[in-house]
Write a protein that holds these residues in place. Structure first.
Motif, PDB file in Angstrom:
ATOM      1  N   GLY A 205     -21.565  38.097  -6.168  1.00 38.65           N
ATOM      2  CA  GLY A 205     -22.337  37.817  -7.380  1.00 38.65           C
ATOM      3  C   GLY A 205     -22.098  38.851  -8.467  1.00 38.65           C
ATOM      4  O   GLY A 205     -21.612  39.945  -8.198  1.00 38.65           O
ATOM      5  N   PRO A 206     -22.454  38.483  -9.700  1.00 37.71           N
ATOM      6  CA  PRO A 206     -22.201  39.388 -10.822  1.00 37.71           C
ATOM      7  C   PRO A 206     -23.158  40.577 -10.808  1.00 37.71           C
ATOM      8  O   PRO A 206     -24.247  40.510 -10.229  1.00 37.71           O
ATOM      9  CB  PRO A 206     -22.434  38.512 -12.045  1.00 37.71           C
ATOM     10  CG  PRO A 206     -23.349  37.441 -11.576  1.00 37.71           C
ATOM     11  CD  PRO A 206     -23.040  37.199 -10.135  1.00 37.71           C
TER      12      PRO A 206
ATOM     13  N   PHE B 171     -24.287  38.770 -17.001  1.00 36.81           N
ATOM     14  CA  PHE B 171     -24.433  37.472 -17.654  1.00 36.81           C
ATOM     15  C   PHE B 171     -25.852  37.291 -18.179  1.00 36.81           C
ATOM     16  O   PHE B 171     -26.828  37.656 -17.517  1.00 36.81           O
ATOM     17  CB  PHE B 171     -24.081  36.332 -16.690  1.00 36.81           C
ATOM     18  CG  PHE B 171     -22.613  36.299 -16.339  1.00 36.81           C
ATOM     19  CD1 PHE B 171     -21.666  35.872 -17.272  1.00 36.81           C
ATOM     20  CD2 PHE B 171     -22.169  36.707 -15.083  1.00 36.81           C
ATOM     21  CE1 PHE B 171     -20.323  35.841 -16.951  1.00 36.81           C
ATOM     22  CE2 PHE B 171     -20.820  36.685 -14.765  1.00 36.81           C
ATOM     23  CZ  PHE B 171     -19.898  36.246 -15.702  1.00 36.81           C
ATOM     24  N   ASN B 172     -25.969  36.733 -19.360  1.00 37.14           N
ATOM     25  CA  ASN B 172     -27.269  36.425 -19.932  1.00 37.14           C
ATOM     26  C   ASN B 172     -27.787  35.105 -19.368  1.00 37.14           C
ATOM     27  O   ASN B 172     -27.074  34.402 -18.644  1.00 37.14           O
ATOM     28  CB  ASN B 172     -27.151  36.332 -21.447  1.00 37.14           C
ATOM     29  CG  ASN B 172     -26.664  37.639 -22.029  1.00 37.14           C
ATOM     30  OD1 ASN B 172     -27.133  38.708 -21.636  1.00 37.14           O
ATOM     31  ND2 ASN B 172     -25.702  37.552 -22.955  1.00 37.14           N
ATOM     32  N   LYS B 173     -29.031  34.784 -19.722  1.00 38.42           N
ATOM     33  CA  LYS B 173     -29.619  33.538 -19.199  1.00 38.42           C
ATOM     34  C   LYS B 173     -28.844  32.315 -19.642  1.00 38.42           C
ATOM     35  O   LYS B 173     -28.749  31.325 -18.916  1.00 38.42           O
ATOM     36  CB  LYS B 173     -31.077  33.438 -19.637  1.00 38.42           C
ATOM     37  CG  LYS B 173     -31.956  34.378 -18.817  1.00 38.42           C
ATOM     38  CD  LYS B 173     -33.429  34.214 -19.119  1.00 38.42           C
ATOM     39  CE  LYS B 173     -34.239  35.191 -18.278  1.00 38.42           C
ATOM     40  NZ  LYS B 173     -35.638  35.288 -18.747  1.00 38.42           N
ATOM     41  N   ASP B 174     -28.287  32.385 -20.867  1.00 33.26           N
ATOM     42  CA  ASP B 174     -27.471  31.259 -21.332  1.00 33.26           C
ATOM     43  C   ASP B 174     -26.050  31.350 -20.778  1.00 33.26           C
ATOM     44  O   ASP B 174     -25.149  30.683 -21.251  1.00 33.26           O
ATOM     45  CB  ASP B 174     -27.455  31.229 -22.862  1.00 33.26           C
ATOM     46  CG  ASP B 174     -26.836  32.501 -23.445  1.00 33.26           C
ATOM     47  OD1 ASP B 174     -26.486  33.412 -22.651  1.00 33.26           O
ATOM     48  OD2 ASP B 174     -26.696  32.577 -24.675  1.00 33.26           O
ATOM     49  N   SER B 175     -25.876  32.214 -19.819  1.00 35.77           N
ATOM     50  CA  SER B 175     -24.608  32.451 -19.104  1.00 35.77           C
ATOM     51  C   SER B 175     -23.466  32.925 -19.998  1.00 35.77           C
ATOM     52  O   SER B 175     -22.306  32.840 -19.604  1.00 35.77           O
ATOM     53  CB  SER B 175     -24.218  31.232 -18.265  1.00 35.77           C
ATOM     54  OG  SER B 175     -23.548  30.282 -19.023  1.00 35.77           O
TER      55      SER B 175
ATOM     56  N   GLU C  72     -14.208  34.976 -16.522  1.00 33.71           N
ATOM     57  CA  GLU C  72     -15.536  35.360 -17.000  1.00 33.71           C
ATOM     58  C   GLU C  72     -16.322  34.173 -17.567  1.00 33.71           C
ATOM     59  O   GLU C  72     -17.491  33.988 -17.251  1.00 33.71           O
ATOM     60  CB  GLU C  72     -15.383  36.444 -18.076  1.00 33.71           C
ATOM     61  CG  GLU C  72     -16.696  37.045 -18.525  1.00 33.71           C
ATOM     62  CD  GLU C  72     -16.486  38.369 -19.236  1.00 33.71           C
ATOM     63  OE1 GLU C  72     -15.965  39.309 -18.612  1.00 33.71           O
ATOM     64  OE2 GLU C  72     -16.838  38.469 -20.426  1.00 33.71           O
ATOM     65  N   ASN C  73     -15.649  33.350 -18.382  1.00 32.37           N
ATOM     66  CA  ASN C  73     -16.375  32.317 -19.116  1.00 32.37           C
ATOM     67  C   ASN C  73     -16.432  30.978 -18.400  1.00 32.37           C
ATOM     68  O   ASN C  73     -17.357  30.205 -18.617  1.00 32.37           O
ATOM     69  CB  ASN C  73     -15.759  32.128 -20.501  1.00 32.37           C
ATOM     70  CG  ASN C  73     -15.865  33.411 -21.315  1.00 32.37           C
ATOM     71  OD1 ASN C  73     -16.809  34.174 -21.158  1.00 32.37           O
ATOM     72  ND2 ASN C  73     -14.871  33.662 -22.159  1.00 32.37           N
TER      73      ASN C  73
ATOM     74  N   VAL D 248     -17.418  34.524 -12.971  1.00 30.37           N
ATOM     75  CA  VAL D 248     -17.280  35.574 -11.958  1.00 30.37           C
ATOM     76  C   VAL D 248     -17.133  36.910 -12.672  1.00 30.37           C
ATOM     77  O   VAL D 248     -16.434  37.004 -13.682  1.00 30.37           O
ATOM     78  CB  VAL D 248     -16.065  35.290 -11.054  1.00 30.37           C
ATOM     79  CG1 VAL D 248     -15.705  36.520 -10.216  1.00 30.37           C
ATOM     80  CG2 VAL D 248     -16.345  34.101 -10.148  1.00 30.37           C
ATOM     81  N   ASP D 249     -17.803  37.914 -12.144  1.00 29.89           N
ATOM     82  CA  ASP D 249     -17.801  39.244 -12.755  1.00 29.89           C
ATOM     83  C   ASP D 249     -16.777  40.128 -12.045  1.00 29.89           C
ATOM     84  O   ASP D 249     -16.970  40.533 -10.904  1.00 29.89           O
ATOM     85  CB  ASP D 249     -19.216  39.835 -12.631  1.00 29.89           C
ATOM     86  CG  ASP D 249     -19.299  41.234 -13.220  1.00 29.89           C
ATOM     87  OD1 ASP D 249     -18.381  41.634 -13.975  1.00 29.89           O
ATOM     88  OD2 ASP D 249     -20.296  41.926 -12.928  1.00 29.89           O
ATOM     89  N   ASP D 250     -15.691  40.427 -12.739  1.00 25.01           N
ATOM     90  CA  ASP D 250     -14.596  41.240 -12.200  1.00 25.01           C
ATOM     91  C   ASP D 250     -14.466  42.471 -13.099  1.00 25.01           C
ATOM     92  O   ASP D 250     -13.768  42.445 -14.106  1.00 25.01           O
ATOM     93  CB  ASP D 250     -13.317  40.389 -12.233  1.00 25.01           C
ATOM     94  CG  ASP D 250     -12.073  41.159 -11.847  1.00 25.01           C
ATOM     95  OD1 ASP D 250     -12.186  42.329 -11.443  1.00 25.01           O
ATOM     96  OD2 ASP D 250     -10.983  40.580 -11.963  1.00 25.01           O
ATOM     97  N   PRO D 251     -15.142  43.561 -12.725  1.00 27.22           N
ATOM     98  CA  PRO D 251     -15.282  44.690 -13.655  1.00 27.22           C
ATOM     99  C   PRO D 251     -13.971  45.264 -14.168  1.00 27.22           C
ATOM    100  O   PRO D 251     -13.941  45.805 -15.264  1.00 27.22           O
ATOM    101  CB  PRO D 251     -16.052  45.725 -12.829  1.00 27.22           C
ATOM    102  CG  PRO D 251     -16.782  44.946 -11.805  1.00 27.22           C
ATOM    103  CD  PRO D 251     -15.905  43.771 -11.490  1.00 27.22           C
ATOM    104  N   VAL D 252     -12.906  45.197 -13.384  1.00 24.39           N
ATOM    105  CA  VAL D 252     -11.667  45.837 -13.822  1.00 24.39           C
ATOM    106  C   VAL D 252     -10.575  44.829 -14.166  1.00 24.39           C
ATOM    107  O   VAL D 252      -9.470  45.218 -14.541  1.00 24.39           O
ATOM    108  CB  VAL D 252     -11.120  46.815 -12.759  1.00 24.39           C
ATOM    109  CG1 VAL D 252     -12.203  47.794 -12.326  1.00 24.39           C
ATOM    110  CG2 VAL D 252     -10.549  46.085 -11.565  1.00 24.39           C
ATOM    111  N   GLY D 253     -10.841  43.552 -14.036  1.00 25.22           N
ATOM    112  CA  GLY D 253      -9.800  42.559 -14.307  1.00 25.22           C
ATOM    113  C   GLY D 253      -8.798  42.406 -13.184  1.00 25.22           C
ATOM    114  O   GLY D 253      -7.673  41.929 -13.392  1.00 25.22           O
ATOM    115  N   ALA D 254      -9.169  42.769 -11.968  1.00 25.30           N
ATOM    116  CA  ALA D 254      -8.227  42.749 -10.849  1.00 25.30           C
ATOM    117  C   ALA D 254      -7.751  41.338 -10.522  1.00 25.30           C
ATOM    118  O   ALA D 254      -6.589  41.129 -10.156  1.00 25.30           O
ATOM    119  CB  ALA D 254      -8.873  43.375  -9.606  1.00 25.30           C
TER     120      ALA D 254
END
Lengths: 461, 461, 461
Positions: free
Chosen positions: B226-227, B232-236, B352-353, B357-363
């Motif tokens: 999970g992110p 992510f905001n509520k409006d994703s 991301e959009n 999915v939250d990938d902090p480094v862009g791996a």
């Protein structure tokens, strides 16, 4: 000029006089030397590959200086960061010149490893000074650069044990004498044609010669300079004084691990010796096992994953496998690295709680204790597949007897000469900064600068 | 002991049992092995040079671990720095032991690349475990250390995608299984004598085997954990959570680029293959083109020179050229690197959009997407000058068909096994730290320390 | 689009047109090229070792980019850190493509060092563009990667002299022209078969070709961009503007020193030339002597141990020995390094107090002044043991005359072309950021980010 200043300049002056005398007697462009290597390459078709291998390994070992600097800086407090970086930077510089003038000649004089090193005895060498005369030779130069970076490693280990309270000028003088005398003379005994090597002592890449010498001299230094203010309470219990940057510690450990692949496999001085691949594997396995054991120890005892302990665990494993790396099988490297990590943890407690010595980075335990363990491990795990060195596991007891003797000698030599050196430096120059200087931090008082000047760091406004 | 703790210790215990069984059945000092290399050097005069080349390349690849650690630490927030450093440090340690015990044997058992690896099938290898018995051999050891550092690279990629919210103990368990099973089995199919290689799949240095596997397993991991809170905001819509130290990102990228010169040219396993120079040039050109394209993209779209994007652009180019580096001309490397950078930028947005999915480094984008692109690029740009591999540009369609198949297989394998692994770990140990721990930061909660303790850093007072 | 933007895009467009023309005329897969190296290896059994040696050396030189980045970042203020890192990262990327398209062909066209470089003149080369046609060859690729990293070194030196006030887009344009024109044309004269080399000029690894060119172009740039706000007072006395991280300076210096072992010994392009060991020793000794001299100068004049000065002292020694490293004996390397450190200190004062030029990292003095000194030192200390190069100490005056001429030419060329380049860039794009941008810091204004975002760094809360 103060009395101490006088001593300092007098000792430098004396060194210069001796240097010029030795330089004067050394014939330039002597017979037998091969300064451009044409004759050497013709005589030995393997020389180019082996030169390349040894030089590249030496470069990797040189880079370990950056690793030591970062590990020690990370474990230090911010106010002493410039100081510890300076020590790590200057010790190989001062030591490099000491080794060029004196150390190498005392260590390898009489050795058959290169040209122009024909005078020596079981106790000491006495040829090859200044790389001049017959030592102005490509083979001698190759041996010199590799050995030089080893000497620098031994010297720099001490800086960690004495961090955060030792005077910088004294430390540079110390570096000179370790690189010119203490390290090379013991090195001569094991590697340079001296009496321990002749008795069969085996220390492939220097668990004893490099790491135990450095760690044990560091123990004497840390003891004589006394603990940092605030390290021990009145009831003599110890406080943790956390370092200021764990990222430096981890990066430094990566660099050290990387450089160890020059340290151990490069010690063949030859890529034609294909055992280099097994040595690399053993080095890797001992290092990672040390880290895993230390990490699980941390998790089991505190529930926290202490990466600083794991880093020191990997270094402990690497130090432990440095002597036996060529003589043992991969499974034995795993065992040696695991035991080294346990030994390191126990030694850290012993040094702090029993000896009451303050070693900010654990250098005495990582390099001293595990260096001794490496010497012993040769006598236990050598399996006879390489160079005919056999230990207990293949039923041979002779090797371990010699290894135990070597351990006793390195203990006596490093503690004894370390004591004499630091006692002399203490009376001549003083070892320790003042209480006020220690409180303010050595960066401002000894160096007139800060590592992270707050004005500049916050210049954003 | 909790249920999860029980599982952990049980799994470790099971591993140890299997390990000892395998060790027990492995004959020590078996016939056919050459542990000191004398016979190997006699049989093959090129062996010493090729050993030296491969080992030095392996050392460079090892050093990439420091690069990953720094890039990921720089992109993380200060409160999670120790955590991400620990993951990068421990994964190659745990993975190293996993690879020694299981992974290498599963990957190269049956391969003809070294001695003692004579049992294997198109699906899986089953010899060479523990480097013991006939695998206690200099050629096998050389292959092992080079492959080991590749496995470590695959494993460590995942840490970036899952940064700042994953439990450290779960991560170490993950590292074990990736290095012991997921990576080596797919590696066997392409490089170890398995079915994909037999069909003609070509992945010179591992765009697919290493980077796509790591990036795609990371995608699964980042999705399942999970992110990060606040991503992510509520409006994703997504928020940027800037890293805490861009200097680490840049230094880490330099180290990775440097190490790639071992990764790609070293994959010849031989310096007698002079194509190494073209491979080095192609590697360089793809990396710098990726950086330039990403930088001009940043300038064109925002007017700002985003060095973090340029750094990821260079890594994208390097990943993209890793499979085709030996088969293409320099101009093609420029094209491949430029396309990789564009693909990386598009993939970051997609992950991301669209995938949320939250990938902090862009791996996922750098290694996963560009790894797949590298496989494809072989089928397009291979010009037939090396190893007879020819792509579309010289009118051959067979290669690209096999490459497309390989892309499908790596997608299915990495996503599928990644899903199974993380699902098992989630139920057994949990993937994610608590909300409170995430807020405080993993350094204090998982490690009991801070990377930059404020008291020490400001000790000047 | 603004006028300046128009110019920028026009110049890029023009470059692309020229590129495609050159690419179009270059025959692909031409006769005489050996893209896979089989023929080359058969013709020359030493090729594999020499390729490996040269490539590994090139990788080390590449890594020096990280060293420059760290040294310059450490000497900069925190608000300009991302900016200086970006410059160091992008210059080798932009320069790499410039060198691939134009620079290498201009420098080595006509050289006999590799295949496909058969067109050239004493003034300029004109073959080998894009490594295509007959230049798609393993020997040419080997030469290219080694020369490429040298060009990158020359380009990156300038970033330090112009730090903290130069526009990033202008800097990237500058990088293109230095790597495409200024560096390669002078390089052709000395190394590529041009007129200076034909007259007997000797610059073994580039004190003049690389360092003096970079340092002197940097002098022009620093002068034309003007001093940083606050550097000089109204009475034109100078203020110290301390850097923000001394640890970066020291780590960067270690990396540069490490990389220099590729720079100098690698310049033989062959490990079969065993002089490599003497070159390594000379490199080491000059570097450490420079550090020791600068450190004792600092202690003698201020009583403080200035590690930043010692770091620059080591770099000064390394620059000074770069031209003579192959031609002199170890004792001479010590003398050369010591003199270089003194010269660097004097030059820093001269640049700041007499020229009134603001050079934040001392690049003009370290690379420019000591680069010139290196050229001169060949004429003094060459002892005739290598390549027949003899200087004053063995009674030969011819060499020093040619060296003095080379010094004059590099001064005229670098200052003259540097002036033209920066004058053009100034009128077309502008050199300097606005006063407001300089005050806020270039990181936020040019890059839209901070190196250490305070919110993230203190996210612990």
């Amino acid at each position: 000029m103060s009395k101490k200043g006088t001593f300092r300049f007098a000792s430098i002056g004396l060194g210069l006089v001796v240097a010029f005398v030795l330089l004067a007697v050394a014939p330039v462009g002597a017979e037998g030397a091969d300064p451009n290597g044409v004759a050497t390459a013709e005589a030995n078709p393997s020389a180019p590959l082996n030169f390349a291998w040894t030089l590249i390994a030496a470069f990797l070992v040189f880079f370990m200086q950056a690793g030591f600097a970062l590990v020690e800086a990370g474990f230090a407090r911010a106010k002493n960061t410039v100081n510890i970086l300076t020590k790590n930077f200057m010790d190989f510089c001062v030591g490099g010149l000491a080794c060029w003038a004196f150390g190498f000649g005392l260590m390898f004089g009489g050795s058959k490893l290169a040209s122009g090193l024909d005078q020596g005895s079981p106790i000491i060498g006495f040829s090859g000074f200044f790389l001049s005369g017959p030592a102005y030779d490509v083979s001698t130069a190759m041996l010199w650069i590799f050995q030089m970076v080893f000497a620098a490693t031994a010297a720099t280990i001490v800086s960690g044990a004495m961090a955060e309270r030792t005077k910088i000028t004294t430390y540079m003088a110390y570096s000179f004498f370790v690189s010119a005398l203490i390290y090379p003379i013991f090195g001569h005994w094991v590697w340079g044609g001296g009496w321990l090597g002749a008795m069969g002592a085996r220390d492939f890449a220097g668990s004893g010669v490099v790491h135990a010498v450095g760690g044990l001299v560091g123990l004497v230094g840390a003891w004589m300079v006394g603990p940092r203010t605030g390290k021990f309470n009145k009831d003599s219990t110890a406080n943790a004084l956390p370092g200021h940057n764990i990222a430096y510690v981890v990066l430094g450990t990566f660099i050290l691990f990387f450089g160890w692949f020059g340290f151990n496999p490069g010690s063949t001085l030859a890529a034609t010796d294909l055992r280099i691949s097994v040595i690399a594997v053993n080095t890797f396995l001992a290092g990672v096992t040390g880290a895993v054991v230390a990490m699980y120890y941390s998790l089991a005892t505190t529930g926290k994953a202490d990466v600083a302990l794991a880093a020191n665990g990997s270094l402990a494993g690497l130090v432990g496998v440095t002597a036996p790396c060529a003589y043992v099988a991969p499974w034995a490297a795993v065992v040696i690295g695991g035991i080294a990590a346990i030994l390191m943890v126990a030694s850290v407690r012993f040094v702090e709680n029993v000896l009451k010595v303050d070693d900010p980075v654990g250098a005495v335990s990582v390099h001293g204790a595990c260096g001794l363990w490496g010497l012993l491990a040769v006598g236990i795990f050598a399996d006879g597949t390489y160079s005919g060195v056999s230990g207990l596991i293949v039923g041979d007891v002779n090797q371990i007897v010699v290894q135990l003797l070597t351990m006793a000698v390195v203990l006596a030599w490093a503690l004894g000469t370390g004591y004499i050196l630091f006692a002399l430096l203490k009376s001549a120059m003083g070892l320790r900064v003042s209480k006020r200087e220690e409180e303010v931090g050595l960066d401002l008082t000894e160096h007139g600068m800060e590592c992270y000047p707050p004005d500049q760091a916050m210049a954003r406004a």
